[in-house]
Write a protein that holds these residues in place. Structure first.
Motif, PDB file in Angstrom:
ATOM      1  N   UNK A   1       0.839  -1.201   0.000  1.00 42.45           N
ATOM      2  CA  UNK A   1       0.000   0.000   0.000  1.00 42.45           C
ATOM      3  C   UNK A   1       0.869   1.244   0.000  1.00 42.45           C
ATOM      4  N   UNK A   2       0.551   2.193  -0.863  1.00 46.40           N
ATOM      5  CA  UNK A   2       1.159   3.514  -0.845  1.00 46.40           C
ATOM      6  C   UNK A   2       0.113   4.460  -0.279  1.00 46.40           C
TER       7      UNK A   2
ATOM      8  N   UNK B   1      -4.596   3.472   8.900  1.00 42.24           N
ATOM      9  CA  UNK B   1      -4.701   2.401   7.907  1.00 42.24           C
ATOM     10  C   UNK B   1      -5.273   1.153   8.579  1.00 42.24           C
ATOM     11  N   UNK B   2      -6.146   0.468   7.859  1.00 41.45           N
ATOM     12  CA  UNK B   2      -6.706  -0.787   8.336  1.00 41.45           C
ATOM     13  C   UNK B   2      -6.110  -1.957   7.590  1.00 41.45           C
TER      14      UNK B   2
ATOM     15  N   UNK C   1      -4.070  -9.507   5.830  1.00 39.54           N
ATOM     16  CA  UNK C   1      -2.787  -9.178   5.217  1.00 39.54           C
ATOM     17  C   UNK C   1      -2.851  -8.095   4.153  1.00 39.54           C
ATOM     18  N   UNK C   2      -4.031  -7.536   3.895  1.00 41.32           N
ATOM     19  CA  UNK C   2      -4.188  -6.471   2.898  1.00 41.32           C
ATOM     20  C   UNK C   2      -4.514  -5.168   3.622  1.00 41.32           C
ATOM     21  N   UNK C   3      -3.766  -4.098   3.277  1.00 44.46           N
ATOM     22  CA  UNK C   3      -3.901  -2.795   3.911  1.00 44.46           C
ATOM     23  C   UNK C   3      -4.738  -1.848   3.063  1.00 44.46           C
ATOM     24  N   UNK C   4      -5.457  -0.946   3.737  1.00 47.07           N
ATOM     25  CA  UNK C   4      -6.252   0.077   3.055  1.00 47.07           C
ATOM     26  C   UNK C   4      -6.345   1.308   3.949  1.00 47.07           C
TER      27      UNK C   4
END
Length: 198
Positions: free
Chosen positions: A110-111, A118-119, A123-126
């Motif tokens: 994630x940029x 950030x959540x 294993x995936x950030x948003x």
């Protein structure tokens, strides 16, 4: 209204109220302890399935810092100049530049802006920022982070209001209470019908 009908109606109402509030909480996210680099994520208390709607709200005046001035921001991160109000978390006099635009930070695929909330799910950030309202992007627990490259000089924290939209799925105890209430209402109505037609 008979006592059993009143009890049944109350049980259903309580069950519905409990189910609407069972999955909402205020979650404190610390800039140092919950840093994406050098810290550990803060549990939101939510376990989500992909597509499940949830929200996260943080006051725009709730500030945290990634170190020396000008690195103060709200949960949206270092995306615009921010000036002290004289009564904010920075402790600086009104008018002092406390936050400036910083380059984005890339980590874990994630940029996102430095200092943003950030959540992470599965294993995936948003980016959540000050206001997120949308679907879960995966299955699993929602974990919250302060997005930055070094937790050593971070200070302060923000408080996020996190919850499922529409209250979510009732817990087993709530289901039991509602089912018992519906059963009592049904039994009362059946007794009335038998009395009228029997």
């Amino acid at each position: 209204m008979r006592l059993s009908t009143q009890f049944a109606t109350a049980a259903v109402a309580v069950g519905l109220l409990v189910s609407g509030s069972a999955q909402a909480a205020l979650v404190v996210v610390d800039a140092q302890a919950n840093s994406s680099t050098g810290g550990v994520g803060q549990s939101s208390g939510l376990v989500l399935t992909a597509g499940q709607m949830f929200h996260s709200t943080v006051a725009v005046t709730d500030l945290w810092s990634a170190g020396a001035l000008p690195r103060w921001s709200n949960a949206d991160g270092l995306i615009a100049p921010l000036f002290a109000t004289g009564s904010d978390d920075s402790g600086q006099a009104a008018g002092i530049l406390i936050g400036a635009v910083f380059p984005m930070w890339t980590q874990g695929g994630l940029t996102a802006p430095f200092n943003s909330l950030v959540g992470e799910i599965g294993g995936v950030f948003k980016v959540l920022g000050t206001n997120f309202n949308g679907p879960a992007w995966g299955n699993g627990a929602l974990t919250l982070y302060f997005w930055d490259s070094n937790n050593g000089d971070n200070t302060q924290f923000i408080t996020a209001d996190i919850g499922l939209n529409g209250g979510g799925v009732p817990e087993p105890a709530t289901w039991a209470l509602m089912i018992a209430g519906f059963g009592l209402v049904g039994a009362t109505l059946r007794r009335r019908r038998v009395g009228v037609f029997g």
